[in-house]
Design an enzyme around this catalytic site. Structure first.
Site, mmCIF file in Angstrom:
data_model
loop_
_atom_site.group_PDB
_atom_site.id
_atom_site.type_symbol
_atom_site.label_atom_id
_atom_site.label_comp_id
_atom_site.label_asym_id
_atom_site.label_seq_id
_atom_site.Cartn_x
_atom_site.Cartn_y
_atom_site.Cartn_z
ATOM 1 C CG HIS A 137 13.821 -4.368 -79.803
ATOM 2 N ND1 HIS A 137 12.569 -3.892 -79.477
ATOM 3 C CD2 HIS A 137 13.745 -4.802 -81.085
ATOM 4 C CE1 HIS A 137 11.756 -4.054 -80.503
ATOM 5 N NE2 HIS A 137 12.429 -4.586 -81.496
ATOM 6 C CG ASP A 267 9.894 -4.331 -88.679
ATOM 7 O OD1 ASP A 267 10.580 -4.876 -87.797
ATOM 8 O OD2 ASP A 267 9.610 -3.109 -88.660
#
Ligand SMILES: CC(O)(O)NCCCCNCCCN
Ligand SMILES: [Zn+2]
Length: 678
Positions: A137, A267
């Site tokens: 990110h 995830d």
């Protein structure tokens, strides 16, 4: 040929942690790293890897991607008190600083670059770096989403600079969109970035318009950014595999990368509070196995997210086991992608049609008649399941997920047979014999005659065939008993041997035997009972035998220039094979094969992900060099050289499409494109 798997882990990266209460960031805990490492140790995987130490990424290396200002801000936090740390952290979306964050982030960068060096130098074939803070990110001038420096983006720039690479593939299977990586390479055609991510029509964080499937890259980078948004939670193994078969892999093989880097977030696995998905740990073994066939096996897996410790640990172990070359465990769950996944897959294919040759002839006419789509949704009956039933009511019940995974993984981690391959000591086998290969003694004639059922007895004319059948039975027996993982034999009549092998395997108790036969099959066993599924790749239709649910005749004439078989393997054979879920695969190559050695190598390499990698190969004894290539693949000694990539002709695309349309209700992994809306 490089071999070995690097593992990079440095306990110091556990010192970065949250000092105040923050419900958004408090899932990114140090135990993510330590418990993953402990899980690897508990499965005795650490000792099987090559230990490569981490190092600090240099400022110069960080500046390959980030601004000096970003670096200075990060550096300045080392001496801050909690109050100041909190204030600086509030400048970013979902990031927290600790006095040791800067040090840990530099170690994360350095560990990643160490892995790139180990792979590019040939010290190892592939490897994994367990790092935190994660990276995908973070952007040129900002920390974001638990990420400070973009480890994977720096690694790609570093590899271009140091090794002169011109084609790097980044696969981001983390459940969040790596917008940082997308921004960094948006205009760069030398880096192909693929990401799938929970999106829910822009509802899910980071809720960006540019995370949708129509963000294909900018300028010269158009086509080199692939976003696959998941618009529902609960996506599972079949959705992930369908995304690989129908979007990522065909593009990746056309791109032909020199290095593959994975932004490996877990995830996207079951139990994770962020992802709310249903995919189980063994699916990462399959995804890893597919990517190992690219770039001559040069694969760097870098940890990103993953917040359910048990799910994270099991998925990390599945990844490393596969990197080490262990057999790939059977993938669980119904092999049927859900409607939402098929929609997303279809939209991405349509968005990228202008940029990739393999998509040139795929029809996206459905875009015109979207109105029928709404009609379809209303009247749909035999359509893909609209929702996956969730194995776990909600992923937030951590203990429940722990228990589920405990049971689920028990029957998956089978002991790896010590010997990988059995062979008959046939012509040319001396080239690949090693401690991984076991020579099987031949069976005596009377025993063989007893085993060759009456049906075939009269076909067995000569002694040579009888002996080759004998050793074949011995090999099949060893595979069944899991004494070996796979086996290879030559035969004077591969067609007869294959037919006998299929019948014998069913009699031995294999419930579903997949047979891929290249060349003229001559005799075709009866597949009515579904215990066999035959895919015959031949030059022309076999004597009037048309395709049906368990028998496919795939007409293919190899292209003289190179290997045009990718669309058949990825778009048809693998989806059917994964839908069928065989517990044994028989690969047979008969006389006058119509496929090149590189096409057959591709087939063998990719199909090893099925049936716990149980494969029996039988090759016409005139094909010595093919036999050696296949044997090396089965032993795991090499990754296939696929030769020159040749895109499929319109005629071949239409042939695959026709088979897909005809059988996508029986074999649902074939579903990928518009026609289900018509
Ligand atoms: C590496 C990673 O991709 O796993 N980072 C995930 C960051 C999630 C941030 N969530 C913010 C929610 C705000 N409502
Ligand atoms: Zn994530």
């Amino acid at each position: 040929m490089a071999s070995g798997t690097a593992l990079i882990y440095d306990e110091e990266m556990t010192t970065h942690k949250l000092l105040w209460s923050d419900p958004i960031c408090d899932i990114e805990v140090p135990e993510r790293l330590s418990s993953s490492y402990e899980q690897l140790r508990s499965y005795h995987l650490v000792e099987r890897c090559v230990h490569v130490p981490a190092r600090e990424g240099s400022e110069e290396e960080i500046l390959l991607v980030h601004s000096l200002e970003h670096l200075e801000v990060a550096k300045s936090t080392q001496t801050m008190n909690e109050e100041e740390l909190k204030r600086v952290s509030e400048n970013y979306d979902a990031f927290f600083f600790h006095p040791s964050t800067y040090r840990c982030a530099r170690l994360a960068v350095g560990a990643t670059l160490q892995l790139v060096d180990a792979v590019m130098s040939g010290k190892v074939r592939n490897g994994m770096a367990l790092v935190r803070p994660p990276g995908h990110h973070s952007q040129r001038n900002a920390a974001n989403g638990f990420c400070l420096f973009n480890n994977v983006a720096i690694a790609a720039e570093y590899a271009k600079l140091k090794y002169g690479l011109q084609r790097i593939l980044i696969v981001d299977w983390d459940v969040h969109h790596g917008q940082g990586t997308q921004y960094i390479f948006e205009e760069d055609p030398s880096v192909l970035y693929f990401s799938w991510h929970r999106y829910e029509h822009q509802e899910f964080w980071p809720s960006l318009k540019e995370s949708d499937y129509d963000a294909v890259g900018l300028g010269k980078g158009k086509g080199f950014n692939i976003n696959l948004p998941w618009n529902k939670v609960g996506m599972g193994n079949s959705d992930y595999l369908a995304a690989f078969f129908h979007v990522l892999l065909p593009t990746a093989f056309e791109f032909d990368p020199e290095l593959v880097i994975v932004s490996s977030g877990y995830d996207s696995g079951i139990g994770d509070p962020e992802g709310q998905m249903n995919a189980t740990p063994e699916v990462f073994a399959h995804l890893t196995h597919f990517l190992m066939q690219l770039a001559n096996g040069k694969l760097c897996v870098i940890l990103e997210g993953g917040y359910h410790l048990k799910s994270l640990g099991e998925s990390v172990c599945m990844t490393v086991k596969t990197l080490l070359g262990d057999p790939v465990p059977q993938v669980s769950g119904e092999m049927a992608p859900c409607l939402s996944a098929v929609e997303s897959i279809q939209n991405v294919r349509a968005a990228h049609k202008p940029y990739w040759k393999w998509l040139a002839y795929e029809d996206t006419s459905f875009l015109q008649n979207l109105s029928t789509k709404s009609h379809f949704l209303k009247t749909a009956n035999s359509n893909p399941s609209t929702e996956h039933e969730s194995k776990i009511t909600n992923n937030n019940d951590t203990v429940k997920v722990d228990r589920f995974l405990e049971l689920h993984m028990k029957n998956i981690l089978f002991p790896v047979p010590p010997i990988k391959t059995a062979t008959t000591g046939c012509e040319g086998s001396e080239h690949f014999l090693s401690e991984h290969v076991q020579l099987v003694k031949e069976m005596d004639k009377t025993e063989v005659e007893a085993l060759v059922s009456g049906f075939y007895a009269d076909l067995v004319k000569d002694n040579k065939t009888l002996l080759s059948l004998g050793s074949m039975f011995v090999i099949l027996d060893k595979i069944l008993k899991k004494e070996v993982c796979n086996g290879i034999a030559t035969s004077p009549t591969a067609a007869l041997s294959a037919a006998v092998a299929l019948r014998h395997s069913v009699r031995l108790g294999f419930q579903r035997v997949l047979c891929v036969f290249v060349g003229d099959m001559q005799m075709i066993p009866n597949t009515e009972d579904g215990k066999m599924l035959i895919i015959n790749i031949c030059e022309k239709e076999q004597s009037g035998k048309t395709s049906c649910k368990h028998y496919f005749s795939l007409n293919w004439k190899e292209d003289a220039e190179g290997n045009d078989f990718f669309s058949a393997v990825l778009g048809f054979i693998l989806p059917v094979a994964y839908s069928y879920q065989p517990n044994l695969t028989v690969i047979a190559v008969g006389p006058n094969r119509n496929l090149g050695i590189s096409g057959i190598s591709l087939l063998v390499a990719l199909i090893q992900g099925l049936a716990e990698s149980r494969i029996f190969a039988v090759i016409e004894d005139t094909e010595i060099s093919l036999m050696q290539n296949v044997a090396k693949l089965l032993v795991g000694a090499s990754t296939p050289a696929f030769g020159i990539y040749v895109p499929p002709t319109q005629e071949k695309v239409n042939r695959i499409k026709a088979l897909r349309d005809q059988f996508q209700q029986e074999w649902k992994m074939l579903q990928c494109s518009g026609d289900i809306f018509i």
